[in-house]
Design a protein around this motif. Structure first.
Motif, PDB file in Angstrom:
ATOM      1  N   SER A  84      16.796  33.375 -47.897  1.00 47.52           N
ATOM      2  CA  SER A  84      16.906  34.832 -47.776  1.00 47.52           C
ATOM      3  C   SER A  84      17.901  35.217 -46.686  1.00 47.52           C
ATOM      4  O   SER A  84      18.645  36.193 -46.817  1.00 47.52           O
ATOM      5  CB  SER A  84      15.531  35.436 -47.490  1.00 47.52           C
ATOM      6  N   SER A  85      17.937  34.449 -45.597  1.00 47.16           N
ATOM      7  CA  SER A  85      18.890  34.767 -44.530  1.00 47.16           C
ATOM      8  C   SER A  85      20.320  34.520 -44.987  1.00 47.16           C
ATOM      9  O   SER A  85      21.233  35.287 -44.631  1.00 47.16           O
ATOM     10  CB  SER A  85      18.591  33.932 -43.285  1.00 47.16           C
ATOM     11  N   GLN A  86      20.522  33.456 -45.779  1.00 43.06           N
ATOM     12  CA  GLN A  86      21.856  33.212 -46.307  1.00 43.06           C
ATOM     13  C   GLN A  86      22.268  34.334 -47.246  1.00 43.06           C
ATOM     14  O   GLN A  86      23.425  34.760 -47.252  1.00 43.06           O
ATOM     15  CB  GLN A  86      21.904  31.881 -47.048  1.00 43.06           C
ATOM     16  N   LEU A  87      21.318  34.804 -48.060  1.00 41.74           N
ATOM     17  CA  LEU A  87      21.632  35.883 -48.987  1.00 41.74           C
ATOM     18  C   LEU A  87      22.071  37.128 -48.225  1.00 41.74           C
ATOM     19  O   LEU A  87      22.992  37.842 -48.645  1.00 41.74           O
ATOM     20  CB  LEU A  87      20.400  36.201 -49.848  1.00 41.74           C
ATOM     21  N   GLU A  88      21.443  37.357 -47.078  1.00 49.08           N
ATOM     22  CA  GLU A  88      21.848  38.493 -46.253  1.00 49.08           C
ATOM     23  C   GLU A  88      23.274  38.307 -45.747  1.00 49.08           C
ATOM     24  O   GLU A  88      24.055  39.255 -45.660  1.00 49.08           O
ATOM     25  CB  GLU A  88      20.879  38.652 -45.084  1.00 49.08           C
ATOM     26  N   GLN A  89      23.614  37.048 -45.415  1.00 48.52           N
ATOM     27  CA  GLN A  89      24.972  36.778 -44.950  1.00 48.52           C
ATOM     28  C   GLN A  89      25.987  36.979 -46.063  1.00 48.52           C
ATOM     29  O   GLN A  89      27.061  37.550 -45.847  1.00 48.52           O
ATOM     30  CB  GLN A  89      25.060  35.350 -44.411  1.00 48.52           C
ATOM     31  N   PHE A  90      25.657  36.501 -47.251  1.00 50.43           N
ATOM     32  CA  PHE A  90      26.553  36.714 -48.391  1.00 50.43           C
ATOM     33  C   PHE A  90      26.731  38.205 -48.666  1.00 50.43           C
ATOM     34  O   PHE A  90      27.834  38.669 -48.957  1.00 50.43           O
ATOM     35  CB  PHE A  90      25.996  36.030 -49.640  1.00 50.43           C
ATOM     36  N   GLN A  91      25.618  38.951 -48.575  1.00 48.67           N
ATOM     37  CA  GLN A  91      25.701  40.385 -48.837  1.00 48.67           C
ATOM     38  C   GLN A  91      26.558  41.082 -47.784  1.00 48.67           C
ATOM     39  O   GLN A  91      27.368  41.949 -48.110  1.00 48.67           O
ATOM     40  CB  GLN A  91      24.303  41.004 -48.863  1.00 48.67           C
ATOM     41  N   ALA A  92      26.381  40.674 -46.532  1.00 48.55           N
ATOM     42  CA  ALA A  92      27.179  41.275 -45.459  1.00 48.55           C
ATOM     43  C   ALA A  92      28.666  40.988 -45.675  1.00 48.55           C
ATOM     44  O   ALA A  92      29.520  41.867 -45.488  1.00 48.55           O
ATOM     45  CB  ALA A  92      26.718  40.733 -44.108  1.00 48.55           C
ATOM     46  N   ALA A  93      28.957  39.744 -46.079  1.00 44.83           N
ATOM     47  CA  ALA A  93      30.359  39.393 -46.320  1.00 44.83           C
ATOM     48  C   ALA A  93      30.912  40.196 -47.490  1.00 44.83           C
ATOM     49  O   ALA A  93      32.027  40.727 -47.431  1.00 44.83           O
ATOM     50  CB  ALA A  93      30.464  37.894 -46.604  1.00 44.83           C
ATOM     51  N   GLY A  94      30.122  40.295 -48.572  1.00 47.16           N
ATOM     52  CA  GLY A  94      30.587  41.047 -49.736  1.00 47.16           C
ATOM     53  C   GLY A  94      30.809  42.506 -49.427  1.00 47.16           C
ATOM     54  O   GLY A  94      31.803  43.106 -49.870  1.00 47.16           O
ATOM     55  N   THR A  95      29.906  43.084 -48.655  1.00 42.91           N
ATOM     56  CA  THR A  95      30.048  44.500 -48.279  1.00 42.91           C
ATOM     57  C   THR A  95      31.314  44.718 -47.463  1.00 42.91           C
ATOM     58  O   THR A  95      32.074  45.670 -47.694  1.00 42.91           O
ATOM     59  CB  THR A  95      28.812  44.947 -47.478  1.00 42.91           C
ATOM     60  N   THR A  96      31.530  43.826 -46.501  1.00 41.83           N
ATOM     61  CA  THR A  96      32.708  43.949 -45.629  1.00 41.83           C
ATOM     62  C   THR A  96      34.002  43.818 -46.418  1.00 41.83           C
ATOM     63  O   THR A  96      34.940  44.607 -46.255  1.00 41.83           O
ATOM     64  CB  THR A  96      32.647  42.866 -44.539  1.00 41.83           C
ATOM     65  N   VAL A  97      34.037  42.825 -47.287  1.00 38.35           N
ATOM     66  CA  VAL A  97      35.264  42.590 -48.055  1.00 38.35           C
ATOM     67  C   VAL A  97      35.528  43.737 -49.026  1.00 38.35           C
ATOM     68  O   VAL A  97      36.660  44.242 -49.127  1.00 38.35           O
ATOM     69  CB  VAL A  97      35.150  41.253 -48.816  1.00 38.35           C
ATOM     70  N   ALA A  98      34.503  44.153 -49.751  1.00 34.78           N
ATOM     71  CA  ALA A  98      34.692  45.228 -50.740  1.00 34.78           C
ATOM     72  C   ALA A  98      35.177  46.508 -50.071  1.00 34.78           C
ATOM     73  O   ALA A  98      36.065  47.197 -50.596  1.00 34.78           O
ATOM     74  CB  ALA A  98      33.373  45.477 -51.477  1.00 34.78           C
ATOM     75  N   ALA A  99      34.610  46.819 -48.907  1.00 40.91           N
ATOM     76  CA  ALA A  99      35.021  48.047 -48.201  1.00 40.91           C
ATOM     77  C   ALA A  99      36.482  47.981 -47.774  1.00 40.91           C
ATOM     78  O   ALA A  99      37.208  48.983 -47.839  1.00 40.91           O
ATOM     79  CB  ALA A  99      34.116  48.260 -46.984  1.00 40.91           C
ATOM     80  N   GLN A 100      36.915  46.798 -47.360  1.00 44.00           N
ATOM     81  CA  GLN A 100      38.308  46.662 -46.928  1.00 44.00           C
ATOM     82  C   GLN A 100      39.273  46.724 -48.110  1.00 44.00           C
ATOM     83  O   GLN A 100      40.333  47.332 -48.029  1.00 44.00           O
ATOM     84  CB  GLN A 100      38.497  45.341 -46.179  1.00 44.00           C
ATOM     85  N   VAL A 101      38.893  46.049 -49.213  1.00 44.57           N
ATOM     86  CA  VAL A 101      39.808  45.970 -50.362  1.00 44.57           C
ATOM     87  C   VAL A 101      40.114  47.352 -50.930  1.00 44.57           C
ATOM     88  O   VAL A 101      41.272  47.659 -51.250  1.00 44.57           O
ATOM     89  CB  VAL A 101      39.208  45.063 -51.456  1.00 44.57           C
ATOM     90  N   VAL A 102      39.101  48.187 -51.062  1.00 43.52           N
ATOM     91  CA  VAL A 102      39.334  49.505 -51.685  1.00 43.52           C
ATOM     92  C   VAL A 102      39.581  50.586 -50.631  1.00 43.52           C
ATOM     93  O   VAL A 102      39.782  51.761 -50.975  1.00 43.52           O
ATOM     94  CB  VAL A 102      38.144  49.915 -52.577  1.00 43.52           C
ATOM     95  N   GLY A 103      39.544  50.198 -49.329  1.00 46.86           N
ATOM     96  CA  GLY A 103      39.777  51.172 -48.273  1.00 46.86           C
ATOM     97  C   GLY A 103      41.219  51.650 -48.237  1.00 46.86           C
ATOM     98  O   GLY A 103      42.095  51.061 -48.877  1.00 46.86           O
TER      99      GLY A 103
END
Length: 564
Positions: A84-103
């Protein structure tokens, strides 16, 4: 122990039977490897995102390492799950990347289209972006169902938030969290050239090649070759492999491989006693790894030199952060450096990375260094110490023994220890001319250090002699072949791979022990893409106790003589 030695005898018999094979002989029949389902590593995740979205995307995530199996972390990727902690890390990474790509900063050059109205959904633009990006992230074209689901999510988000880009961000984040992105799942298909046999399908082959050679997902060109079927032809595969071997991205792949083989992940937990080694810091540790990787890449890829000479070369790189360990001045940045002819150092064994990593926090360790040489570089496994061993005499720095040689000789006074320590300590004692942080010394507690030793019957007087003995040890190239094949196929080698590995070792020899040729031979071999059903048999040379029985006859004789 008897079962272990019996397993070793089988390996040696196989090696004897195969002696005389040459690289020009046909590839031995191989059972192939099981299809893997592997979790991507942090580096693979980052390398892939940087290829897809560019290096300007900021990533500050470190996923937990895999369990090391048969000498490689890469072998543990196929048995790794997601907590579950790894999933949180993956989610954090995905959120960060997605926000930057379409920013606003990146969307102008990372998105292939603009919406007709930025405040509402745009199915055509979302489809174009998600189909292109999804193909690279999932390593195959998205199915219509997958693509339609993502486009629908982007549309619903855009309508609700009244912003096309925020809707696209939601869809991209979901894509980045997809198991198809985080796991590399290999698929098999019938091999039309070999009825009754299986091979990787084209997209799985593309992924296996790319994660092996580039430490990243396939690029668009490699996926094109998979999609057209060219990758499953002999000429098409050779063309793509040659392109990948010529690419600068090969450097990232081989840095990842050698960092794994040399156990550099252990630097993350390496700590030195600051009262004993005040100059050894985290910066020193990072520089030590970098020096070795630069030396390896320059020697093997830039200069295309003999792999064995890595252990005797005086050519390396130097930086100010590491110069104090070499007792020399240096300026900022990395510069090529050749050790003087009279230097007590030569090759990787005398670099700070090996010497400091295989030492204790407050002192050197002949045993750890000897064991590392055996296990990391010769693919041998030294049995664990018996549970009843009393380490107090060895570990007590205030004991009456003035030098490490005196202390570790106490091992030999205990019959249960003697067998294994005879195969480690004579190697490590030679490296006692370097302390626990890798600095050269000639005395310990005022007593001259005796650096004589032997490796599998080859005697020498100092670290330079040890380097040459290792360079000429017949087990050295074979170990690299075993590690490369295991790393490339994503799992430990099996007993049935022995003939293939011997064949590849002979080919490696015939090609002058050059890494690029070895990589090309392995990825173009039938064994690399051949798939079998998972086997229950233990890995190559292992018995049911988990010991890899690839010790040389000399080691076996030593163990047998000691009753080990």
């Amino acid at each position: 122990m008897k079962a272990w030695l019996r397993g070793s005898a089988v390996s040696l018999l196989s090696a004897f039977i195969l002696a005389g094979c040459s690289g020009s002989e046909p590839e031995p029949e191989s059972a192939g490897t099981p299809p893997r389902a592997s979790l991507v590593s942090t580096a693979q995740y980052f390398n892939t995102l940087r290829y897809v979205f560019g290096s300007s995307i900021d990533l500050q995530v470190e996923f937990p390492p895999f369990e090391r199996k048969e000498g490689l972390l890469a072998n543990g990727a196929a048995i790794a799950g997601v907590s579950s902690s790894q999933l949180e890390q993956f989610q954090a990474a995905g959120t960060t990347v997605a926000a930057q790509v379409v920013g606003p900063t990146h969307r102008e050059f990372l998105l292939p289209c603009k919406p007709a109205n930025p405040k509402s959904a745009d199915e055509a633009c979302a489809t174009e972006f998600l189909s292109q990006t999804g193909r690279l992230l999932v390593r195959r074209p998205l199915t219509d169902t997958e693509l339609n689901t993502l486009v629908d999510n982007a549309g619903m988000g855009a309508d609700k938030l009244e912003d096309f880009y925020e809707g696209l961000e939601i869809a991209l984040e979901a894509l980045l969290l997809s198991p198809e992105v985080l796991f590399v799942v290999e698929h098999a298909e019938a091999d039309p050239d070999n009825p009754g046999q299986l091979r990787l399908d084209a997209y799985s082959l593309a992924s296996r090649l790319s994660y092996f050679l580039w430490d990243a997902a396939p690029d668009a060109e490699l996926l094109d070759a998979a999609e057209s079927g060219e990758l499953q032809t002999e000429s098409g595969l050779a063309r793509e492999v040659d392109r990948m071997l010529a690419s600068p991205r090969l450097v990232a792949g081989m840095r990842a491989f050698f960092g794994d083989m040399f156990h550099f992940s252990d630097f993350q937990t390496l700590a030195k006693d600051p009262t004993i080694y005040p100059n050894f810091t985290g910066v020193t540790a990072a520089a030590a790894q970098e020096q070795t990787l630069r030396t390896v890449i320059n020697h093997l890829l830039t200069e295309n030199k003999d792999y064995r000479d890595l252990f005797t070369t005086r050519d390396t790189f130097m930086t100010r952060e590491l110069a104090i360990q070499f007792d020399m001045p240096a300026g900022p940045g990395w510069v090529p450096y050749t050790l003087p002819a009279d230097s007590p150092r030569a090759g990787l064994l005398t670099q700070v990375s090996f010497l400091s990593l295989h030492s204790h926090p407050g002192r050197s360790s002949p045993t750890l260094r000897g064991m590392a040489l055996r296990e990391l570089l010769l693919c041998q496994v030294v049995p664990a110490a018996p549970a009843s061993v009393d380490f107090s005499v060895i570990n007590n720095p205030d004991s009456h023994y003035p030098t490490q040689r005196d202390r570790v000789n106490a091992h030999l006074e205990t019959p249960s220890c003697a067998g294994c320590h005879r195969i480690m300590d004579p190697i490590g004692l030679t490296l006692e001319s370097f302390d626990g942080e890798g600095r050269y010394r000639t005395t310990e507690n005022g007593v001259p250090i005796d650096t004589t030793g032997s490796l599998d019957g080859v005697e020498y007087s100092d670290a330079i002699g040890l380097a040459h003995a290792l360079r000429d040890n017949p087990g050295l190239p074979g170990c690299l072949v075993q590690r490369v094949f295991a790393y490339g196929t994503g799992g430990p080698v099996q007993q049935q791979d022995r003939a293939y590995l011997e064949h590849m070792t002979e080919a490696f020899k015939a090609e002058g022990y050059q890494l690029r040729d070895l990589l090309r031979s392995i990825v173009l071999s039938d064994a690399f893409a051949k798939i079998n059903e998972p086997q229950a048999s233990p890995p190559a040379g292992q018995n049911d106790e988990g010991h890899t029985a690839t010790l040389s006859p000399i080691i076996e004789e030593t163990l047998a003589a000691s009753g080990g």
